[in-house]
Design a protein around this motif. Sequence first.
Motif: not given
Lengths: 323, 323
Positions: A302-310
């Motif tokens: 929610n905070l950073f965008g799921k596409e930025r989580l690996i």
Amino acid sequence: MITARAHTNIALVKYWGKKDQKLIIPQTDSLSLTLNEFYADTGVEFRDNLTADDIEIDGQPVTGHSAEKVKDFLDHIRQISGNHNYAKVISTNHVPVSAGLASSASAFAALATAASKAAGLNLDRRSLSRLARRGSGSATRSIYGGLVEWHRGTDDQSSFAEPIMEKVDFGIEMIAILINTTKKKISSRQGMQSSVESSPYYPTWRKVVTHDMVAMKEAISNKDIDQIGHIAEENALRMHALTLSADPGYTYFNGDTIHAIQAINDLRSQGVSCYYTMDAGPNVKVIYDQKDRKKIVQYLGNLFGKERLIISQPGPGVEIIDK
Amino acid sequence: MITARAHTNIALVKYWGKKDQKLIIPQTDSLSLTLNEFYADTGVEFRDNLTADDIEIDGQPVTGHSAEKVKDFLDHIRQISGNHNYAKVISTNHVPVSAGLASSASAFAALATAASKAAGLNLDRRSLSRLARRGSGSATRSIYGGLVEWHRGTDDQSSFAEPIMEKVDFGIEMIAILINTTKKKISSRQGMQSSVESSPYYPTWRKVVTHDMVAMKEAISNKDIDQIGHIAEENALRMHALTLSADPGYTYFNGDTIHAIQAINDLRSQGVSCYYTMDAGPNVKVIYDQKDRKKIVQYLGNLFGKERLIISQPGPGVEIIDK
């Protein structure tokens, strides 16, 4: 062509400072987790028809400083193997573009493994660990999978890594939060050297690591992720305190790094066990138990965008692959 | 009613840690610049018809922790003066709302001056400095104008401030960049205590300050703003390294703090001499020579908005005013 695959690793007890710049003998021990998600595939062939080393990374010919480092490394291989041909090197990095994750660890672990075999050497893993160290300190640890300790040693022979728990049989995972940076980066090589030479806190850092290595190995043997995360977080902050206290002082953090730290603190204060660590760049890596993955991904997404989580599980050690 | 005006101060060599919590005897010496732009006016009258201390700050009655601190301070005044009446206290802060600037320094310097006189004491400035210290450490220095040194001392008698250069006759100025914070603040009192107790770097911080005090006084005697700024910046970063390295580690920085630091570094790399310092909050204070003010205001104004920049010259010591 011999191709090796090596995974990158993230230190839970940081390596930050060399005693010997040339041999890459570190000031302290360190301890890391090899990650499944990020790796390099590197193929090497020594050919008698080449008039220079020919290095290609991600489909592009490599020149400049990066090429020099690889050539120096190949020179060392030629020297110890007696194979004096130039080499064709083809490397592919499976690390997201500009992730700012330590790609040199996987790169030099793969290169050491492929190049030594291609040159006719048949090295055991400890020898590969020593060899990879000459390319990049953190590559020393990427020879092994899972949780790995690098004994600082005092010379080339005694400075190598070994696994603490190669097959990790508890739920530790990491999420890398990809944080953009537009600022010119201070390399870890420059950064750690400046800390060694100019931070008044550096001598105490050595004692911090000695203490944390014991505590971390205890936490690992107890499979206690909370304790592992707490020690890793504190150790990372004490490393970053060295950059602040250097002369000139600086930080690898940017605004988003602070936001990510705050988010993880907030999540923890809501009762979700998660911890952070940062290296020589603005990205934040989250340490947690896989049972809490869903909650953490939702909150940080929610905070950073799921596409930025690996998301990454523990990964294996280096291996020769068919390609 | 006796009214005193005291200005706040910003430390160039930081006070960060107490040796004696009750008497507020610090771990180290410190050195500050009193600022013209930020001050408190505090009126005190001891009245025999009051049944409790009646404290009003900025037009509002004060209760809770802040009121307790003022009452404890008034108790101390009653004890040493023999005047046992309760007091009416009216204080006005001329510090921008939520500036996060150390308002307790000006508040307790003004209170010590007004209350001691209202209680019939006639204290010299050194005694006022000792007295203000009991309310808030940094208030010790706000008794004096200009550049001020606080001798840590070892007991109530020996821990006081004195001016190094009360009338500053060179061009040093500060800009406070007002940075919003939505996060719950860790008070400087809590923050420094946590650093003393849990940062492994704290013992070295004491040596850093000993060194910086000598270097800073030398730089001041040379009126060398570059040197003053450099020492102050390095000292501030080494103080903030203590918060990172505490257990639990934390930071007063937020994203905008990092942006401000980067902006000042960028400006400096363009050849404009300016340096930064930060205290127990996200705001950044810029140290520079007034001859460079225009360039600095323009650059930072573009990034942060001119309305968020407060320019201040060196300010005077505490004084009794007619009101």
